[in-house]
Design a protein around this motif. Structure first.
Motif, short mmCIF file in Angstrom:
data_model
loop_
_atom_site.label_atom_id
_atom_site.label_comp_id
_atom_site.label_asym_id
_atom_site.label_seq_id
_atom_site.Cartn_x
_atom_site.Cartn_y
_atom_site.Cartn_z
N ALA A 285 1.43 12.95 25.53
CA ALA A 285 2.25 13.48 24.44
C ALA A 285 3.06 12.38 23.76
CB ALA A 285 3.19 14.56 24.97
N SER A 286 2.80 11.11 24.13
CA SER A 286 3.69 10.04 23.66
C SER A 286 3.67 9.86 22.14
CB SER A 286 3.33 8.72 24.35
OG SER A 286 2.01 8.37 24.00
N GLY A 287 2.55 10.15 21.49
CA GLY A 287 2.50 9.97 20.03
C GLY A 287 2.69 11.26 19.26
N LEU A 288 2.99 12.34 19.96
CA LEU A 288 3.09 13.65 19.33
C LEU A 288 4.25 13.70 18.33
CD1 LEU A 288 1.84 16.58 19.50
CD2 LEU A 288 3.79 17.14 20.97
N ARG A 289 4.05 14.42 17.22
CA ARG A 289 5.12 14.63 16.26
C ARG A 289 5.43 16.12 16.11
NH1 ARG A 289 3.88 12.40 11.06
NH2 ARG A 289 1.68 12.18 11.55
N MET A 290 6.62 16.40 15.58
CA MET A 290 7.10 17.78 15.47
C MET A 290 7.32 18.15 14.01
SD MET A 290 8.12 20.59 17.02
CE MET A 290 8.16 20.09 18.74
N LEU B 69 -4.91 16.19 19.11
CA LEU B 69 -3.64 16.79 18.72
C LEU B 69 -2.76 15.73 18.05
CD1 LEU B 69 -1.84 19.34 18.89
CD2 LEU B 69 -0.94 18.43 21.03
N CYS B 70 -2.29 16.04 16.84
CA CYS B 70 -1.52 15.07 16.07
C CYS B 70 -0.06 15.49 16.00
CB CYS B 70 -2.13 14.99 14.67
SG CYS B 70 -1.27 13.91 13.56
N LYS B 71 0.16 16.76 15.63
CA LYS B 71 1.52 17.28 15.65
C LYS B 71 1.50 18.76 15.96
CE LYS B 71 1.23 16.88 10.60
NZ LYS B 71 1.79 16.23 9.41
N VAL B 72 2.68 19.32 16.17
CA VAL B 72 2.80 20.76 16.39
C VAL B 72 3.84 21.31 15.42
CG1 VAL B 72 2.12 20.70 18.83
CG2 VAL B 72 4.54 20.47 18.22
N GLU B 73 3.62 22.55 14.97
CA GLU B 73 4.61 23.20 14.12
C GLU B 73 5.42 24.18 14.96
OE1 GLU B 73 3.12 25.37 10.69
OE2 GLU B 73 5.14 25.98 10.08
N ALA B 74 6.74 24.03 14.91
CA ALA B 74 7.62 24.96 15.62
C ALA B 74 7.75 26.24 14.80
CB ALA B 74 9.00 24.31 15.80
N LEU B 75 7.53 27.38 15.45
CA LEU B 75 7.64 28.68 14.77
C LEU B 75 8.58 29.57 15.58
CD1 LEU B 75 3.84 28.95 13.97
CD2 LEU B 75 5.66 28.79 12.23
N GLN C 91 2.48 25.61 17.28
CA GLN C 91 1.07 25.68 16.93
C GLN C 91 0.50 24.27 16.71
OE1 GLN C 91 -0.20 27.78 13.33
NE2 GLN C 91 -2.02 28.48 14.43
N PRO C 92 -0.59 23.95 17.43
CA PRO C 92 -1.21 22.63 17.30
C PRO C 92 -1.74 22.38 15.89
CG PRO C 92 -1.98 23.74 19.29
CD PRO C 92 -1.21 24.76 18.50
N ILE C 93 -1.61 21.15 15.44
CA ILE C 93 -2.20 20.67 14.19
C ILE C 93 -3.08 19.48 14.60
CG2 ILE C 93 -1.74 19.76 11.87
CD1 ILE C 93 1.02 21.11 11.99
N LEU C 94 -4.39 19.64 14.39
CA LEU C 94 -5.36 18.70 14.97
C LEU C 94 -6.03 17.84 13.91
CD1 LEU C 94 -7.13 21.25 17.36
CD2 LEU C 94 -5.32 19.65 17.97
N LEU C 95 -6.40 16.63 14.31
CA LEU C 95 -7.19 15.76 13.44
C LEU C 95 -8.53 16.43 13.17
CD1 LEU C 95 -6.64 12.16 14.88
CD2 LEU C 95 -5.86 13.05 12.67
#
Ligand code: C2E
Ligand code: MG
Ligand code: MG
Ligand code: MG
Length: 278
Positions: A112-117, A55-61, A45-49
């Motif tokens: 996606a280079s700056g994406l966090r998990m 898009l800043c990070k995504v949560e794995a579910l 699930q995207p977590i957005l500024l």
């Protein structure tokens, strides 16, 4: 009559207990084979500024499609996996798979280079002596820096005041792994954790967010939680954002990041890449 009513209630109670026990026994049996049968998958699930919408990070579910039971929601099977200890190998799989996916996205898409998990972890995992090594292994196997990963824990995890948990968290955080307190505001003593546990992120529980526009109290609470968190130097995330109005209000309160159906549902990896990285 009162006595009879009392007895009936007792019967009902027994029956519910028996059903719950049966349910958990059924789940437990199916869960034991599920890892080997590769019945689990992750959605993200995207977590957005809040301000910029990036898009800043995504949560794995985690998702489970059982060959015998069909789809089972995490709210039903995670507690059973915690009960049996199966959460430890299951959680290790989640960690490895989420890190593998993040590295793959970063490799395939410049966007996606700056994406966090962000990964949810249970108390049992954190209390495991091998947890720090498991996290390090998942990161290094995929060429990721510790900063790429955030661990989400709930107050339920911290309530035990287990020294191994606190030590593991401290070590991982010193290495650069981020730590988030999930479902903030639903526990008994949320505030005490803010001073005891080293944290980077506060995720405000969706129960506040849901009533943001209808309850003056929830509005005031959200406003003050955000202000307090900010003054402690924490990153604020609102979860369960379902309307444009909620997003607007939270942004005006200074909430850094937004997560919820209004922005995006949890998505399978290919769909997420299609929507955000291409
Ligand atoms: P959580 O970590 O608080 O995750 C947020 C839950 O809210 C997710 O439910 C997500 O799908 C749902 N959600 C997101 N946006 C909205 C919204 O706008 N409205 C509503 N009503 N719901 C929204 P999900 O995926 O069913 O997971 C439920 C819980 O199960 C999670 O709560 C987490 O505590 C646990 N869980 C999920 N995956 C894992 C995992 O890999 N490991 C562990 N230990 N726990 C997990
Ligand atoms: Mg979470
Ligand atoms: Mg949550
Ligand atoms: Mg939750």
């Amino acid at each position: 009559a009162a006595k009879r009513a009392g007895r009936n209630q007792l019967c009902l109670f027994d029956k519910r207990l028996a059903e719950a026990a049966h349910d958990s026994l059924l789940l437990d049996g199916a869960l034991r084979q599920a890892l080997a049968r590769q019945e689990f998958s992750l959605v993200y699930q995207p977590i957005l500024l809040a301000e910029a919408g990036a898009l800043c990070k995504v949560e794995a579910l985690i998702r489970w499609h059982s060959s015998s039971l069909g789809w089972v929601t995490p709210d039903r099977f995670i507690p059973v996996a915690e009960e049996s200890g199966l959460i430890v190998p299951l959680g290790r799989w989640v960690l490895q798979e989420a890190c593998r996916q993040l590295a793959q996205w970063r490799q395939d898409y410049p966007a996606a280079s700056g994406l966090r998990m962000s990964v949810n972890v249970a108390a049992w995992q954190l209390a495991d002596a091998d947890f720090v090594a498991d996290v390090q292994a998942a990161l290094s196997a995929n060429g990721l820096l510790p900063e790429a990963l955030e661990l989400e824990l709930t107050e339920r995890t911290l309530i035990a005041e287990d020294p191994t948990i606190e030590r593991n968290l401290t070590v991982l955080r010193q290495q650069g792994v981020k730590v988030a307190l999930d479902d903030f505001g639903t526990g008994f003593s949320s505030l005490s954790y803010l001073s005891r546990i080293p944290l980077d992120t506060l995720k405000m529980d969706r129960s506040f967010i849901a009533e943001l526009e209808t309850s003056r109290r929830c509005r005031d609470l959200a406003l003050h939680i955000i202000a307090m968190g900010r003054s402690l130097g924490l990153q604020l995330v609102a979860e369960g954002v379902e309307t444009a109005g909620q997003a607007e209000t939270l942004t005006s309160f200074g909430c850094h990041l937004l997560q919820g159906y209004h922005l995006s549902r949890p998505l399978p990896p290919a769909e997420l890449a299609e929507r955000y990285f291409r």
